[in-house]
Design an enzyme around this catalytic site. Structure first.
Site, short mmCIF file in Angstrom:
data_model
loop_
_atom_site.label_atom_id
_atom_site.label_comp_id
_atom_site.label_asym_id
_atom_site.label_seq_id
_atom_site.Cartn_x
_atom_site.Cartn_y
_atom_site.Cartn_z
N HIS A 39 -16.23 62.44 17.43
CA HIS A 39 -15.50 61.27 16.93
C HIS A 39 -14.48 61.66 15.87
O HIS A 39 -14.59 62.72 15.22
CB HIS A 39 -16.47 60.24 16.36
CG HIS A 39 -17.21 60.71 15.13
ND1 HIS A 39 -16.65 60.71 13.87
CD2 HIS A 39 -18.47 61.19 14.97
CE1 HIS A 39 -17.51 61.18 12.99
NE2 HIS A 39 -18.63 61.48 13.63
N ARG A 90 -18.38 54.71 15.27
CA ARG A 90 -17.32 55.72 15.13
C ARG A 90 -17.12 56.49 16.43
O ARG A 90 -16.01 56.91 16.73
CB ARG A 90 -17.64 56.67 13.97
CG ARG A 90 -18.98 57.38 14.04
CD ARG A 90 -19.28 58.01 12.68
NE ARG A 90 -20.51 58.81 12.65
CZ ARG A 90 -21.72 58.32 12.46
NH1 ARG A 90 -21.89 57.01 12.33
NH2 ARG A 90 -22.77 59.12 12.40
N GLU A 116 -26.02 60.53 16.18
CA GLU A 116 -26.02 61.69 15.31
C GLU A 116 -27.43 62.00 14.82
O GLU A 116 -28.32 61.16 14.84
CB GLU A 116 -25.08 61.44 14.12
CG GLU A 116 -24.97 62.58 13.11
CD GLU A 116 -24.48 63.90 13.71
OE1 GLU A 116 -25.19 64.44 14.57
OE2 GLU A 116 -23.41 64.38 13.30
N HIS A 217 -21.10 63.20 18.26
CA HIS A 217 -21.09 63.57 16.85
C HIS A 217 -21.27 65.08 16.71
O HIS A 217 -21.72 65.75 17.65
CB HIS A 217 -22.22 62.83 16.13
CG HIS A 217 -22.21 61.36 16.37
ND1 HIS A 217 -21.62 60.46 15.51
CD2 HIS A 217 -22.68 60.63 17.41
CE1 HIS A 217 -21.75 59.24 15.99
NE2 HIS A 217 -22.39 59.31 17.15
#
Length: 352
Positions: A39, A90, A116, A217
């Site tokens: 991201h 995100r 994440e 992530h």
């Protein structure tokens, strides 16, 4: 005994022909392509905060980074068959921007397995503040030691945790499933969480010759690369992935990495797409080498726990206004597919 000898002789004579045919079929079989995109910068990245499962949006810089990644993929002629994304804003915002710039709308799977690494009680804390309080060595171990778990979070929104556990049980058809989500994770824990998605959903699509885009992530994409490159515990934390920079792998039908051929995918013009091979990896990265090296250095510096001024501090808890549905795998409208549907389409179901 004579029959056995004849059978062995036949197999011995047939083996070179079999290997030749297998090699020929491997050459003409469609290649699977995996595109990994971390991201863009989030507003918490901007302030050097531990983020984990918290759900901040992209910063202005992150939005520009995502748009640039989409332009690079469009110029490289990449056509996405299936997309996978974490349940965090995100990553999903990055994916939306990338696909918009590519003018594509492939079926998309949103999975908590791509979230994440959960950084527990460190969530929302400034990394440099923690380095002053606990020492750089301890904070660095929390961040990058693959087996080190951070202090657990004790206020992880119980209703979210309960919904997460029950949803996983339904999606994966498991008779027994923990009804609590993680309070913290090591990098090894996060990689183990990702592995069933890779084995039962992503890998079968690649074997069929699909192009799969994964928006995720930093630590989770390290885990994705580990599944391909078999990185050691020492190599894994040293891998620095720039934000919103496409990393591309190509595979044969046996899921063995091959040299990436962008010119064969309809790039706008030969030589127009700048690429870079990261040392020690089989992947091709889109972008100019100098720019990528600078981005890697900036990413490493942004995640530094060394001396410096404290920029911000949110606190050791998740954002209270986070969209709780982002921690689940679920059906989504508008042409999107659930994890269960996608794994069924791949000819397998997650059972681990």
């Amino acid at each position: 005994r004579r029959v056995g000898k004849q059978a062995l002789q036949f197999l011995g004579n047939a083996m070179p022909t079999f290997l030749w045919v297998h090699t020929l079929l491997s050459m003409v079989a469609p290649r699977g392509r995996l595109v990994l995109v971390r991201h863009g910068q989030s507003v918490w990245n901007e302030h050097n905060l531990f983020t984990g499962w918290a759900d901040p949006s992209l910063s202005k810089q992150g939005t520009r980074e995502a748009a640039n990644a989409g332009e690079q993929l469009r110029e490289a002629g990449v056509v996405v068959d299936t997309a996978f994304c974490s349940r965090l804003r995100r990553a999903s915002d990055t994916l939306d921007i990338v696909l918009e710039r590519m003018t594509q709308s492939p079926p998309t799977v949103y999975s908590w397995r791509l979230n994440e690494q959960h950084c527990g009680a460190l969530t929302g804390e400034n990394k440099r503040d923690l380095a002053v309080q606990f020492g750089e060595r301890r904070v660095q171990r929390w961040r990058r030691d693959p087996r080190q778990r951070p202090p657990p979070a004790d206020d992880l929104l119980p209703e979210v945790v309960e919904r997460l556990g029950s949803r996983i049980a339904r999606v994966e058809h498991r008779r027994s499933c923990l009804t609590t989500g993680p309070a913290c994770e090591s990098l090894h824990d996060a990689c183990a969480r990702y592995r069933p998605l890779w084995r039962h959903a992503i890998a079968p699509l690649l074997r069929r010759g699909q192009t799969v885009l994964v928006a995720g992530h930093g630590n989770m994409l390290r885990g994705a690369i580990r599944e391909i490159e078999d990185l050691s515990d020492e190599e894994l934390p040293q891998l620095e992935l720039p934000q919103a920079t496409p990393v591309i792998y190509e595979f044969n039908a046996d899921l063995e990495p091959m040299a990436v051929d962008l010119m064969g995918s309809g790039a706008e013009e030969a030589g127009a797409v700048a690429t870079y091979r990261m040392p020690g990896l089989l992947a091709t990265v889109l972008g100019d080498e100098d720019r990528i090296r600078r981005a890697q250095a900036q990413s490493a510096a942004a995640h530094s726990v060394g001396p410096g001024f404290a920029t911000a501090r949110v606190g050791p808890h998740l954002e209270r206004n986070a969209d709780k549905s982002r921690y689940e795998d679920q059906d989504a409208g508008g042409g999107q597919s659930s994890l269960a549907e996608m794994t069924a389409a791949a000819g397998a179901s997650i059972s681990t």
